[in-house]
Design a protein around this motif. Structure first.
Motif, PDB file in Angstrom:
ATOM      1  N   TRP A   1       0.833  -1.207   0.000  1.00 54.49           N
ATOM      2  CA  TRP A   1       0.000   0.000   0.000  1.00 54.49           C
ATOM      3  C   TRP A   1       0.872   1.264   0.000  1.00 54.49           C
ATOM      4  O   TRP A   1       0.606   2.209  -0.754  1.00 54.49           O
TER       5      TRP A   1
ATOM      6  N   ARG B   1      -7.374  -3.036   5.041  1.00 59.96           N
ATOM      7  CA  ARG B   1      -8.296  -3.558   6.053  1.00 59.96           C
ATOM      8  C   ARG B   1      -8.080  -5.049   6.279  1.00 59.96           C
ATOM      9  O   ARG B   1      -8.451  -5.571   7.333  1.00 59.96           O
TER      10      ARG B   1
ATOM     11  N   ILE C   1      -6.326  10.763   3.656  1.00 55.63           N
ATOM     12  CA  ILE C   1      -7.275  10.407   2.595  1.00 55.63           C
ATOM     13  C   ILE C   1      -6.944   9.035   2.029  1.00 55.63           C
ATOM     14  O   ILE C   1      -7.835   8.223   1.747  1.00 55.63           O
ATOM     15  N   TYR C   2      -5.638   8.746   1.867  1.00 55.96           N
ATOM     16  CA  TYR C   2      -5.229   7.451   1.327  1.00 55.96           C
ATOM     17  C   TYR C   2      -5.533   6.297   2.278  1.00 55.96           C
ATOM     18  O   TYR C   2      -5.498   5.131   1.869  1.00 55.96           O
ATOM     19  N   THR C   3      -5.793   6.584   3.540  1.00 56.78           N
ATOM     20  CA  THR C   3      -6.215   5.538   4.474  1.00 56.78           C
ATOM     21  C   THR C   3      -7.731   5.409   4.497  1.00 56.78           C
ATOM     22  O   THR C   3      -8.282   4.769   5.389  1.00 56.78           O
ATOM     23  N   ASP C   4      -8.394   6.034   3.531  1.00 58.94           N
ATOM     24  CA  ASP C   4      -9.859   6.074   3.482  1.00 58.94           C
ATOM     25  C   ASP C   4     -10.405   6.778   4.726  1.00 58.94           C
ATOM     26  O   ASP C   4     -11.467   6.427   5.248  1.00 58.94           O
ATOM     27  N   ASN C   5      -9.612   7.760   5.183  1.00 60.62           N
ATOM     28  CA  ASN C   5      -9.970   8.573   6.358  1.00 60.62           C
ATOM     29  C   ASN C   5     -10.187   7.732   7.610  1.00 60.62           C
ATOM     30  O   ASN C   5     -10.962   8.093   8.497  1.00 60.62           O
ATOM     31  N   SER C   6      -9.468   6.598   7.689  1.00 59.08           N
ATOM     32  CA  SER C   6      -9.545   5.773   8.893  1.00 59.08           C
ATOM     33  C   SER C   6      -8.687   6.341  10.023  1.00 59.08           C
ATOM     34  O   SER C   6      -8.810   5.930  11.174  1.00 59.08           O
TER      35      SER C   6
ATOM     36  N   SER D   1      -8.517   7.709  -2.091  1.00 60.14           N
ATOM     37  CA  SER D   1      -8.428   6.640  -1.099  1.00 60.14           C
ATOM     38  C   SER D   1      -8.375   5.263  -1.736  1.00 60.14           C
ATOM     39  O   SER D   1      -8.112   4.281  -1.064  1.00 60.14           O
ATOM     40  N   CYS D   2      -8.648   5.165  -3.029  1.00 57.05           N
ATOM     41  CA  CYS D   2      -8.758   3.868  -3.692  1.00 57.05           C
ATOM     42  C   CYS D   2      -7.415   3.443  -4.277  1.00 57.05           C
ATOM     43  O   CYS D   2      -7.120   3.745  -5.426  1.00 57.05           O
TER      44      CYS D   2
ATOM     45  N   ASP E   1      -5.991  -3.305  -0.262  1.00 59.62           N
ATOM     46  CA  ASP E   1      -6.933  -2.991   0.813  1.00 59.62           C
ATOM     47  C   ASP E   1      -6.274  -3.353   2.147  1.00 59.62           C
ATOM     48  O   ASP E   1      -6.124  -4.526   2.488  1.00 59.62           O
TER      49      ASP E   1
ATOM     50  N   ASP F   1     -11.498   7.672  -6.126  1.00 59.42           N
ATOM     51  CA  ASP F   1     -10.923   8.845  -5.477  1.00 59.42           C
ATOM     52  C   ASP F   1      -9.548   8.496  -4.924  1.00 59.42           C
ATOM     53  O   ASP F   1      -9.031   7.404  -5.112  1.00 59.42           O
TER      54      ASP F   1
END
Length: 294
Positions: free
Chosen positions: A63, A290, A126-131, A283-284, A288, A281
């Motif tokens: 990532w 997660r 943002i690249y962490t999908d705002n986590s 974050s994608c 993944d 966007d």
């Protein structure tokens, strides 16, 4: 007219020229002496970390590489970030839910060291999908700096590549292609745990040798032949030729498996998803993170 000129100037980034004074043997010897000081522990998964497993490092490292490529970071940012990442994990236990936060923090620090315009905390979040929140990243930055003892001038494989290239009998245009291939191999090695304990000079030498063989370069004085090049580079880094040859073979094997995996993933994606890429966007990224939390 003035407005247009101003916009053009704002978009340009001035790059420093390579300083020949930094490519002397004296500098090379200094780096060879210092590189062991920045090596992470090879067994931190067993001795330090209770939740982190090798596959989790692979996911986060992949990532991180994708983010650096997407943001067109300087080539040295990713290997440097991974050095910070592994050195931190060598001394400080961390929960797996905070591993991506650590990866983002290491990219944040490395970009400050190497980029003309560093990555921002907001963009990395943002690249962490705002986590994660920017405030969390800044807190982790202070913790990372403390655990790294504020010593961020790490010696990485990238630092050795230009030294090796200046010693090889190749043309300028060929050198540029060879450099890009070697840098790609260095980045690939940084994602794989097998190279954690390898000295940066050996990873760099193995990457250059693998790049030369992959490009089928030839030379009148035969220095670029497989055996001669390995012997020559092993003398430069004061290493056993068999160790360097083994490192080169591992790099070539890693490249082959990575290309095979990429080919399988490419053909496994449904054609129905092709139009989705345009709507993605920041974050994608394909990886993944997660999956680490499972």
């Amino acid at each position: 007219m003035e407005h247009e000129l101003l916009c053009c100037e704002a978009e340009s980034v001035r790059r420093a020229y390579r300083d020949g004074n930094l490519l002397t043997d004296r500098v090379l010897q200094t780096m060879l002496k210092a590189e062991d000081s920045y090596l992470p522990s090879a067994n931190y998964f067993k001795c330090v970390q209770k939740e982190i497993l090798p596959y989790m490092r692979k996911i986060v490292a992949t990532w991180m590489l994708e983010v650096c490529e997407e943001q067109k970071c300087e080539e040295e940012v990713f290997p440097l970030a991974m050095n910070y990442f592994d050195r931190f994990l060598s001394v400080e236990p961390i929960k797996k839910t905070r591993l991506q936060l650590l990866g983002a923090t290491c990219m944040f620090l490395a970009s400050k060291m190497k980029e003309t315009i560093p990555l921002t905390a907001e963009k990395l979040c943002i690249y962490t999908d705002n986590s994660i929140r920017p405030s969390e990243l800044l807190q982790m930055e202070l913790l990372a700096l403390n655990k790294l003892k504020w010593d961020l001038a790490s010696v990485t494989p990238h630092d050795f590549i230009e030294h090796f290239l200046t010693k090889l009998p190749i043309q300028k245009d060929t050198k540029q292609i060879l450099r890009k291939h070697a840098q790609t191999f260095v980045a690939l090695c940084a994602t794989d745990i097998k190279f954690i304990a390898c000295p940066p000079s050996m990873v760099a030498a193995g990457s250059v040798a693998a790049a030369v063989q992959g490009l089928h370069l030839k030379s009148a004085d035969s220095l670029l032949s497989s055996q001669s090049l390995t012997d020559f580079l092993s003398q430069v880094i004061k290493s056993d030729p068999d160790c360097l040859r083994s490192c080169q073979e591992q790099i070539e094997s890693l490249l082959e498996s990575s290309l095979r995996q990429a080919h399988q993933q490419q053909h496994g994606v449904s054609t129905d998803t092709k139009g989705v890429e345009d709507e993605a966007d920041l974050s994608c990224t394909p990886t993944d993170v997660r999956d680490v939390n499972i």
